[in-house]
Motif scaffolding. Structure first.
Motif, PDB file in Angstrom:
ATOM      1  N   ALA A 107     -21.176  53.833 -71.385  1.00 27.38           N
ATOM      2  CA  ALA A 107     -21.621  52.809 -70.441  1.00 27.38           C
ATOM      3  C   ALA A 107     -22.139  53.386 -69.127  1.00 27.38           C
ATOM      4  CB  ALA A 107     -20.472  51.841 -70.154  1.00 27.38           C
ATOM      5  N   MET A 108     -21.698  54.587 -68.776  1.00 33.67           N
ATOM      6  CA  MET A 108     -22.024  55.164 -67.463  1.00 33.67           C
ATOM      7  C   MET A 108     -23.518  55.121 -67.123  1.00 33.67           C
ATOM      8  SD  MET A 108     -20.638  56.704 -64.743  1.00 33.67           S
ATOM      9  CE  MET A 108     -19.132  57.476 -65.243  1.00 33.67           C
ATOM     10  N   PRO A 109     -24.427  55.500 -68.035  1.00 33.61           N
ATOM     11  CA  PRO A 109     -25.848  55.453 -67.663  1.00 33.61           C
ATOM     12  C   PRO A 109     -26.373  54.049 -67.365  1.00 33.61           C
ATOM     13  CG  PRO A 109     -25.528  56.886 -69.544  1.00 33.61           C
ATOM     14  CD  PRO A 109     -24.230  56.160 -69.327  1.00 33.61           C
ATOM     15  N   LEU A 110     -25.609  53.032 -67.720  1.00 29.23           N
ATOM     16  CA  LEU A 110     -26.041  51.651 -67.498  1.00 29.23           C
ATOM     17  C   LEU A 110     -25.518  51.066 -66.198  1.00 29.23           C
ATOM     18  CD1 LEU A 110     -25.294  50.371 -71.111  1.00 29.23           C
ATOM     19  CD2 LEU A 110     -27.510  51.065 -70.180  1.00 29.23           C
ATOM     20  N   THR A 111     -24.691  51.819 -65.490  1.00 28.81           N
ATOM     21  CA  THR A 111     -24.014  51.272 -64.312  1.00 28.81           C
ATOM     22  C   THR A 111     -24.590  51.817 -63.007  1.00 28.81           C
ATOM     23  OG1 THR A 111     -22.365  53.043 -64.201  1.00 28.81           O
ATOM     24  CG2 THR A 111     -21.860  51.159 -65.660  1.00 28.81           C
ATOM     25  N   SER A 112     -24.210  51.164 -61.927  1.00 24.10           N
ATOM     26  CA  SER A 112     -24.629  51.643 -60.609  1.00 24.10           C
ATOM     27  C   SER A 112     -23.925  52.963 -60.276  1.00 24.10           C
ATOM     28  CB  SER A 112     -24.342  50.594 -59.540  1.00 24.10           C
ATOM     29  OG  SER A 112     -22.970  50.246 -59.548  1.00 24.10           O
ATOM     30  N   VAL A 113     -22.727  53.172 -60.789  1.00 23.23           N
ATOM     31  CA  VAL A 113     -22.044  54.459 -60.596  1.00 23.23           C
ATOM     32  C   VAL A 113     -22.845  55.554 -61.299  1.00 23.23           C
ATOM     33  CG1 VAL A 113     -19.941  55.777 -61.063  1.00 23.23           C
ATOM     34  CG2 VAL A 113     -19.781  53.393 -60.336  1.00 23.23           C
ATOM     35  N   GLY A 114     -23.317  55.265 -62.513  1.00 22.45           N
ATOM     36  CA  GLY A 114     -24.159  56.225 -63.223  1.00 22.45           C
ATOM     37  C   GLY A 114     -25.424  56.534 -62.454  1.00 22.45           C
ATOM     38  N   ALA A 115     -25.996  55.522 -61.847  1.00 24.20           N
ATOM     39  CA  ALA A 115     -27.218  55.730 -61.055  1.00 24.20           C
ATOM     40  C   ALA A 115     -26.952  56.675 -59.882  1.00 24.20           C
ATOM     41  CB  ALA A 115     -27.752  54.394 -60.563  1.00 24.20           C
ATOM     42  N   LEU A 116     -25.752  56.627 -59.326  1.00 18.17           N
ATOM     43  CA  LEU A 116     -25.401  57.552 -58.238  1.00 18.17           C
ATOM     44  C   LEU A 116     -25.450  59.004 -58.710  1.00 18.17           C
ATOM     45  CD1 LEU A 116     -22.377  55.692 -56.592  1.00 18.17           C
ATOM     46  CD2 LEU A 116     -24.690  55.971 -55.656  1.00 18.17           C
ATOM     47  N   PHE A 117     -25.177  59.217 -59.992  1.00 17.32           N
ATOM     48  CA  PHE A 117     -25.239  60.555 -60.577  1.00 17.32           C
ATOM     49  C   PHE A 117     -26.629  60.886 -61.106  1.00 17.32           C
ATOM     50  CE2 PHE A 117     -20.677  59.635 -60.966  1.00 17.32           C
ATOM     51  CZ  PHE A 117     -20.152  60.765 -60.369  1.00 17.32           C
ATOM     52  N   GLY A 118     -27.560  59.960 -60.988  1.00 11.37           N
ATOM     53  CA  GLY A 118     -28.911  60.184 -61.461  1.00 11.37           C
ATOM     54  C   GLY A 118     -29.119  59.823 -62.924  1.00 11.37           C
ATOM     55  N   PHE A 119     -28.171  59.098 -63.517  1.00  8.84           N
ATOM     56  CA  PHE A 119     -28.299  58.698 -64.913  1.00  8.84           C
ATOM     57  C   PHE A 119     -29.222  57.494 -65.040  1.00  8.84           C
ATOM     58  CE2 PHE A 119     -23.690  60.273 -65.637  1.00  8.84           C
ATOM     59  CZ  PHE A 119     -24.114  61.580 -65.731  1.00  8.84           C
ATOM     60  N   VAL A 120     -29.832  57.398 -66.207  1.00  5.52           N
ATOM     61  CA  VAL A 120     -30.690  56.265 -66.538  1.00  5.52           C
ATOM     62  C   VAL A 120     -30.273  55.742 -67.911  1.00  5.52           C
ATOM     63  CG1 VAL A 120     -32.652  57.096 -65.164  1.00  5.52           C
ATOM     64  CG2 VAL A 120     -32.471  57.737 -67.585  1.00  5.52           C
ATOM     65  N   PRO A 121     -30.568  54.472 -68.201  1.00  4.27           N
ATOM     66  CA  PRO A 121     -30.239  53.949 -69.529  1.00  4.27           C
ATOM     67  C   PRO A 121     -30.958  54.748 -70.619  1.00  4.27           C
ATOM     68  CG  PRO A 121     -30.712  52.163 -68.017  1.00  4.27           C
ATOM     69  CD  PRO A 121     -31.082  53.446 -67.306  1.00  4.27           C
ATOM     70  N   LEU A 122     -30.265  54.958 -71.721  1.00  2.00           N
ATOM     71  CA  LEU A 122     -30.832  55.705 -72.843  1.00  2.00           C
ATOM     72  C   LEU A 122     -31.540  54.749 -73.794  1.00  2.00           C
ATOM     73  CD1 LEU A 122     -27.707  57.933 -73.227  1.00  2.00           C
ATOM     74  CD2 LEU A 122     -29.995  58.753 -72.650  1.00  2.00           C
ATOM     75  N   PRO A 123     -32.649  55.187 -74.394  1.00  6.60           N
ATOM     76  CA  PRO A 123     -33.366  54.303 -75.323  1.00  6.60           C
ATOM     77  C   PRO A 123     -32.520  53.998 -76.558  1.00  6.60           C
ATOM     78  CG  PRO A 123     -34.394  56.492 -75.225  1.00  6.60           C
ATOM     79  CD  PRO A 123     -33.291  56.482 -74.230  1.00  6.60           C
ATOM     80  N   ALA A 124     -32.716  52.821 -77.120  1.00  9.14           N
ATOM     81  CA  ALA A 124     -31.955  52.401 -78.302  1.00  9.14           C
ATOM     82  C   ALA A 124     -32.118  53.392 -79.447  1.00  9.14           C
ATOM     83  CB  ALA A 124     -32.388  51.008 -78.729  1.00  9.14           C
ATOM     84  N   ALA A 125     -33.291  53.980 -79.572  1.00 11.56           N
ATOM     85  CA  ALA A 125     -33.542  54.929 -80.663  1.00 11.56           C
ATOM     86  C   ALA A 125     -32.759  56.232 -80.499  1.00 11.56           C
ATOM     87  CB  ALA A 125     -35.044  55.224 -80.753  1.00 11.56           C
ATOM     88  N   TYR A 126     -32.187  56.481 -79.335  1.00 12.64           N
ATOM     89  CA  TYR A 126     -31.386  57.684 -79.111  1.00 12.64           C
ATOM     90  C   TYR A 126     -30.052  57.616 -79.853  1.00 12.64           C
ATOM     91  CZ  TYR A 126     -28.519  61.141 -76.629  1.00 12.64           C
ATOM     92  OH  TYR A 126     -27.693  62.186 -76.323  1.00 12.64           O
ATOM     93  N   LEU A 160     -33.549  66.810 -79.716  1.00 12.66           N
ATOM     94  CA  LEU A 160     -33.715  65.361 -79.779  1.00 12.66           C
ATOM     95  C   LEU A 160     -34.292  64.834 -78.468  1.00 12.66           C
ATOM     96  CD1 LEU A 160     -33.181  62.660 -81.299  1.00 12.66           C
ATOM     97  CD2 LEU A 160     -30.902  62.672 -80.243  1.00 12.66           C
ATOM     98  N   LEU A 161     -33.692  65.227 -77.364  1.00 15.10           N
ATOM     99  CA  LEU A 161     -34.130  64.705 -76.070  1.00 15.10           C
ATOM    100  C   LEU A 161     -35.517  65.205 -75.669  1.00 15.10           C
ATOM    101  CD1 LEU A 161     -30.731  64.979 -74.193  1.00 15.10           C
ATOM    102  CD2 LEU A 161     -31.984  62.860 -74.650  1.00 15.10           C
ATOM    103  N   LEU A 162     -35.764  66.498 -75.883  1.00 19.64           N
ATOM    104  CA  LEU A 162     -37.046  67.067 -75.451  1.00 19.64           C
ATOM    105  C   LEU A 162     -38.157  66.825 -76.461  1.00 19.64           C
ATOM    106  CD1 LEU A 162     -35.692  70.427 -74.012  1.00 19.64           C
ATOM    107  CD2 LEU A 162     -36.384  68.387 -72.726  1.00 19.64           C
ATOM    108  N   GLY A 163     -37.841  66.984 -77.741  1.00 20.45           N
ATOM    109  CA  GLY A 163     -38.865  66.867 -78.772  1.00 20.45           C
ATOM    110  C   GLY A 163     -39.209  65.441 -79.161  1.00 20.45           C
ATOM    111  N   VAL A 164     -38.185  64.597 -79.255  1.00 22.13           N
ATOM    112  CA  VAL A 164     -38.409  63.219 -79.706  1.00 22.13           C
ATOM    113  C   VAL A 164     -38.649  62.277 -78.530  1.00 22.13           C
ATOM    114  CG1 VAL A 164     -37.405  61.273 -80.976  1.00 22.13           C
ATOM    115  CG2 VAL A 164     -37.051  63.614 -81.808  1.00 22.13           C
ATOM    116  N   PHE A 165     -37.841  62.433 -77.489  1.00 22.57           N
ATOM    117  CA  PHE A 165     -37.912  61.495 -76.367  1.00 22.57           C
ATOM    118  C   PHE A 165     -38.668  62.037 -75.158  1.00 22.57           C
ATOM    119  CE2 PHE A 165     -34.362  60.070 -78.937  1.00 22.57           C
ATOM    120  CZ  PHE A 165     -34.739  58.758 -79.147  1.00 22.57           C
TER     121      PHE A 165
END
Length: 125
Positions: free
Chosen positions: A77-96, A15-20
Motif C-alpha cells: 500500500a505504501m506507494p499509494l499513500t501520502s507517506v509513500g509520496a514523501l519517500f518518492g514512491f508512485v503507484p505501480l501499474p496493474a500489469a506490474y 521487469l521494471l526497466l525492460g517492460v515498464f
C-alpha cells in the motif's frame, strides 16, 4: 542466500526497466524495487526459520504470521499513500503485480531449494 536474492533483484530490474521503461521514471523503479525487496525479505523469514517445508510441515507462530501479513500489506500500500509520496514512491501499474507475484513465488522456491541443500549438507546447528 545472497546470490539467489541478487538473481531476483536482477529479474526485478529487468521487469521494471525492460517492460515498464523505468529508465525514464526513477520513482517507478524505486517503488517497484521497494515492494519486491520488502516482500522477498518478509518471505525469507518463513523459509529459513525451520528445516521443514514452511507453511506445510511447519507453521510459524500466529504473531509472526500476522506481523508478516501486516508488513506485506503496508509495503504494497505504501506507494499509494501520502507517506509513500514523501519517500518518492508512485503507484505501480496493474500489469506490474503478476510479474512481481511470479518473481516472489519463484524466489521463495529457489530459496527453499537452497535451504534444503544446505540442511542436507551441513545439518541444522
Amino acid at each position: 542466500m545472497g546470490p539467489v536474492s541478487s538473481l531476483f533483484d536482477f529479474a526485478t530490474y529487468a521487469l521494471l526497466l525492460g517492460v515498464f521503461h523505468a529508465w525514464a521514471d526513477p520513482a517507478l523503479f524505486q517503488s517497484g524495487w521497494f515492494v519486491e525487496s520488502l516482500l522477498t525479505q518478509t518471505l525469507i523469514i518463513h523459509i529459513i526459520r525451520t528445516g521443514k517445508v514452511p507453511f506445510v510441515q511447519s507453521r510459524a507462530s500466529t504473531a509472526l504470521v500476522l506481523t508478516s501479513v501486516a508488513i506485506a500489506c503496508v509495503g504494497v500500500a505504501m506507494p499509494l499513500t501520502s507517506v509513500g509520496a514523501l519517500f518518492g514512491f508512485v503507484p505501480l501499474p496493474a500489469a506490474y503485480w503478476p510479474g512481481l507475484a511470479a518473481i516472489v513465488l519463484t524466489y521463495g522456491l529457489f530459496a527453499y531449494v537452497m535451504k534444503a541443500w544446505y540442511v542436507r549438507r551441513y545439518g541444522l546447528d
